[in-house]
Every structure is written in C-alpha cells, then in structure tokens.
Design a protein around this motif. Sequence first.
Motif, short mmCIF file in Angstrom:
data_model
loop_
_atom_site.label_atom_id
_atom_site.label_comp_id
_atom_site.label_asym_id
_atom_site.label_seq_id
_atom_site.Cartn_x
_atom_site.Cartn_y
_atom_site.Cartn_z
N PRO A 154 -11.73 -7.57 3.39
CA PRO A 154 -11.70 -6.55 2.34
C PRO A 154 -10.70 -5.43 2.66
CG PRO A 154 -13.95 -7.10 2.94
CD PRO A 154 -13.08 -7.73 3.97
N GLU A 155 -9.87 -5.09 1.71
CA GLU A 155 -8.92 -4.01 1.90
C GLU A 155 -8.49 -3.45 0.55
OE1 GLU A 155 -5.98 -6.11 4.19
OE2 GLU A 155 -4.85 -6.71 2.42
N VAL A 156 -8.03 -2.20 0.57
CA VAL A 156 -7.55 -1.54 -0.64
C VAL A 156 -6.06 -1.26 -0.45
CG1 VAL A 156 -7.80 0.43 -2.18
CG2 VAL A 156 -9.80 -0.49 -1.01
N VAL A 157 -5.29 -1.53 -1.50
CA VAL A 157 -3.83 -1.37 -1.45
C VAL A 157 -3.40 -0.27 -2.39
CG1 VAL A 157 -1.60 -2.50 -1.80
CG2 VAL A 157 -3.54 -3.82 -0.91
N CYS A 158 -2.55 0.62 -1.88
CA CYS A 158 -1.92 1.65 -2.72
C CYS A 158 -0.44 1.34 -2.77
CB CYS A 158 -2.17 3.04 -2.13
SG CYS A 158 -1.59 4.40 -3.19
N HIS A 159 0.04 0.93 -3.92
CA HIS A 159 1.41 0.46 -4.08
C HIS A 159 2.21 1.45 -4.93
CE1 HIS A 159 4.56 -2.70 -4.27
NE2 HIS A 159 4.80 -2.17 -5.45
N ALA A 160 3.25 2.05 -4.34
CA ALA A 160 4.12 2.99 -5.06
C ALA A 160 5.49 2.35 -5.23
CB ALA A 160 4.24 4.30 -4.29
N THR A 161 6.05 2.44 -6.42
CA THR A 161 7.35 1.81 -6.67
C THR A 161 8.16 2.64 -7.66
OG1 THR A 161 8.44 -0.28 -7.29
CG2 THR A 161 6.53 0.38 -8.59
N GLY A 162 9.48 2.37 -7.66
CA GLY A 162 10.38 3.01 -8.62
C GLY A 162 10.79 4.42 -8.28
N PHE A 163 10.49 4.88 -7.05
CA PHE A 163 10.78 6.28 -6.71
C PHE A 163 12.14 6.42 -6.03
CE2 PHE A 163 8.20 4.40 -3.34
CZ PHE A 163 8.93 4.68 -2.19
N PHE A 164 12.68 7.62 -6.11
CA PHE A 164 13.93 7.99 -5.45
C PHE A 164 13.95 9.51 -5.29
CE2 PHE A 164 18.35 8.83 -4.73
CZ PHE A 164 18.82 7.69 -4.09
N PRO A 165 14.35 10.03 -4.12
CA PRO A 165 14.89 9.35 -2.94
C PRO A 165 13.82 8.61 -2.15
CG PRO A 165 14.71 11.69 -2.53
CD PRO A 165 14.38 11.51 -3.97
N LYS A 166 14.24 8.09 -0.98
CA LYS A 166 13.41 7.16 -0.22
C LYS A 166 12.19 7.79 0.42
CE LYS A 166 13.92 3.71 3.48
NZ LYS A 166 14.89 3.09 4.43
N ALA A 167 12.29 9.05 0.88
CA ALA A 167 11.20 9.68 1.62
C ALA A 167 9.95 9.84 0.75
CB ALA A 167 11.64 11.04 2.16
N VAL A 168 8.85 9.31 1.22
CA VAL A 168 7.59 9.38 0.50
C VAL A 168 6.46 9.37 1.53
CG1 VAL A 168 7.27 6.90 0.26
CG2 VAL A 168 6.28 8.44 -1.46
N MET A 169 5.31 9.91 1.16
CA MET A 169 4.16 9.90 2.06
C MET A 169 2.93 9.42 1.31
SD MET A 169 2.78 12.88 4.59
CE MET A 169 1.66 12.50 5.94
N ILE A 170 2.25 8.42 1.88
CA ILE A 170 1.01 7.90 1.30
C ILE A 170 -0.10 8.08 2.32
CG2 ILE A 170 -0.18 5.88 0.39
CD1 ILE A 170 2.45 4.77 -0.51
N THR A 171 -1.19 8.73 1.91
CA THR A 171 -2.34 8.92 2.80
C THR A 171 -3.61 8.53 2.05
OG1 THR A 171 -2.51 11.25 2.12
CG2 THR A 171 -1.25 10.75 4.12
N TRP A 172 -4.67 8.35 2.82
CA TRP A 172 -5.98 8.00 2.24
C TRP A 172 -6.98 9.10 2.55
CZ3 TRP A 172 -6.60 3.80 -0.84
CH2 TRP A 172 -5.62 2.80 -0.78
N GLN A 173 -7.92 9.27 1.63
CA GLN A 173 -9.01 10.21 1.85
C GLN A 173 -10.35 9.56 1.53
OE1 GLN A 173 -8.29 13.82 -0.38
NE2 GLN A 173 -6.89 14.62 1.20
N LYS A 174 -11.37 9.98 2.28
CA LYS A 174 -12.74 9.52 2.06
C LYS A 174 -13.59 10.76 1.83
CE LYS A 174 -16.59 7.48 4.66
NZ LYS A 174 -16.98 6.86 5.97
N ASP A 175 -14.09 10.87 0.61
CA ASP A 175 -14.88 12.05 0.22
C ASP A 175 -14.11 13.34 0.51
OD1 ASP A 175 -16.95 10.36 -0.51
OD2 ASP A 175 -17.93 10.49 1.44
N GLY A 176 -12.79 13.31 0.25
CA GLY A 176 -11.96 14.49 0.41
C GLY A 176 -11.42 14.73 1.80
N GLU A 177 -11.82 13.91 2.77
CA GLU A 177 -11.36 14.06 4.15
C GLU A 177 -10.33 12.96 4.47
OE1 GLU A 177 -12.17 16.49 6.21
OE2 GLU A 177 -13.52 17.41 4.73
N ASP A 178 -9.29 13.35 5.23
CA ASP A 178 -8.24 12.39 5.57
C ASP A 178 -8.78 11.24 6.39
OD1 ASP A 178 -6.35 13.88 4.24
OD2 ASP A 178 -5.70 14.97 6.03
#
Length: 348
Positions: free
Chosen positions: A216-240
């Motif tokens: 079991p896993e959850v995927v967060c997929h971001a596409t179509g963005f520019f420029p290249k630098a991006v940050m993806i994080t996860w939170q559980k009940d508001g906590e990192d």
Amino acid sequence: MCRCSAVIKTLIFLIFYLHLSSAVTHTLQYVYTGVTGINFPEFTAVGQVDGQQFDYYDCNIKRDIPKTEWIQKNVGDDYWSRETQNRHRAQEVFKVRVGTAMQRFNQTKRVHTVQWMLGCELDDDSTTRGYSQDGYDGEDFISFDLETLTWIAPTPQALITKNKWDHNSGWKNQLKNYLENTCIDWIKKYVSYGRETLERKVRPEVLVFQKHSPSPEVVCHATGFFPKAVMITWQKDGEDVHEDVELRETLHNQDGSFQIRSILKVPAEELQKHTYTCVVQHISLEKDLVLPVNERRIPKGGGSIAIITAVVAALCVLNSIVFVGIVVWKQKVRKEADVKKGLFISDK
C-alpha cells in the motif's frame, strides 16, 4: 536525538523553501555519450539550458541542429558550423575512450557507454559553480574538483587517467577557465536569447492517488511545472511526515516542463484513521497546494493511473533516446571554440 533530528529537518525545509521562493539559478549542461554494441548512434551530444534541450548532434546526422525556436532565431550559420566541428572532434575522442575504458575493465564486445557531463550554474546573486564528470556504463569514472584543480577517481580503473590528467596543467587550466568564465558567459547569452521561455513560471498540475501493489502506498504526482525546482512533502494530521517517503527523479515533459512524483508508504488502516495530505511548493504558486488523500482523488479501475503511467512510460522512452538509455549520473564565440577544442583530449 529525536528532537535534534526534527530541528535539523525543519531547518533544511526552511532553507529550501526560502531558496525556492526567491533564488533563481540558471544552468548550462552538455552531455556527450559514446556507445558500442547496440544499433544506436555511436556518439550523441545534447546541450541544455535550465533543463531545456536546445541543440542535438549524433554521428548519423553529422551536424549540430537547433532544438528550440529561441536558439534558432538568435545565432547564425557560423555558430552551427563551429559547434558541428566541436562535435566531430568529440566524436573521434569518444571512439578512443570507449575502447580505452573496455581495456581498463578487461571487457570485450557488449553494450558499453562512456559519458561526459560538463556544465555550470549561475545564481541571481552571481554565485557560480562548475563541474566535469565522466562516467562508464552509468557509473562514476572520474570527476574534476574545481576547488583543488585535481581529479577524483572513485574506481581503480580510473587511476591511470587521474595521474595523467593531474599532471596536465594546461588541460586543467583550460577546463577551469571554461567552467568559471566561458560557460558562465554562455549562460547569460542563452538566457537573454530565451528569456521569455526560460524565465516563465508555470504552476504544476497535481494528482494524488493510491496504489495497492506490491504494498500500500500513496502517490503525489506533479506535472507541467516550470522552472524545475519544486518541493513535495507529506503531512499526517497537519504534522510533517519524513519516514517511508520516496521522492523520485524530476523528469522532462515534451513541452519543456517537468514532472515529479513523491511516494508515501502507508497502510490502508492508517489512511482511514488519520488525515494525510500532499503539500506542493513552487515559485509559480502564491500559496502552497495542499491536496488531501481521499476517495475522490483515488482512481478506481486504473483510469487516471493508466494515463499517468502511459505519460511516464513515453517520457522514459524519450529520455532513453536522448540519453542513449543509460543513467545520467548524480549533477566570445571563437574563444569558446578554441577552449572546447582543448577540452576534447584522450588519455591514451
């Protein structure tokens, strides 16, 4: 220990976020590849500015060609003639390098690759960086330390090359001058040529979905963005959440934008008990994108997943064509031509 670890992670997060929000970094990179043993061009060369390919050469077409409208509009035939000559010289050197590397590793005929990645970076505060890295069969072979002007050999087979190149002061000074001066000058020129394209800001399209196999896993997929630098994080009940998170490599889209995915391994019962969210930060966004993991964003029957999988597969094929299907490892016109001519030397 746990508290210190959390503080460190928070500081790293804040530093990255501040950099993402304000700093602008422009990059210029060339990737030269020699290959043997497969039905594919024996030599290819690709130039990229800010991750966007702007030229291409291979030994079949025998000429350097433009890949963006902005480079085609701003340089003349003399530019392409010079770059074609540079690629011809590099092609001859790479024929020797492939054979030399195979001898070093005591290998005979099979599929083998030699790759040279050369480039520089320019921050908006005028900070610069440069690098030169050689790889063999997708693994590090030798790299240049610009601070000490010495070569680093991570494998015993590269020690002969290191010893020769360490004693070649002319070669080291040419490379230093190229990385610190010529390369930076060309970044400025290329950015001025393609400013409308290279300095655009395009917000990401983001999809969150759940996968059940092999675990079991959850995927967060971001596409179509520019420029290249991006940050993806996860939170559980508001906590990192930092554990069981895998951030994949950023990939190119055909339109010059980028895509990336982050994967969180989490049991299904945890998803039912807690609120999990994916947080995406990008310079194009006025505020963070926060997407909850819920049933509306979990595709049923594989429809959306199939689309994403098809896109990723197509991009993998595209990258394989451009980079000869191997890993690109982890990264004054006349004057430039003369400097580049000096760069293409063999240790044999």
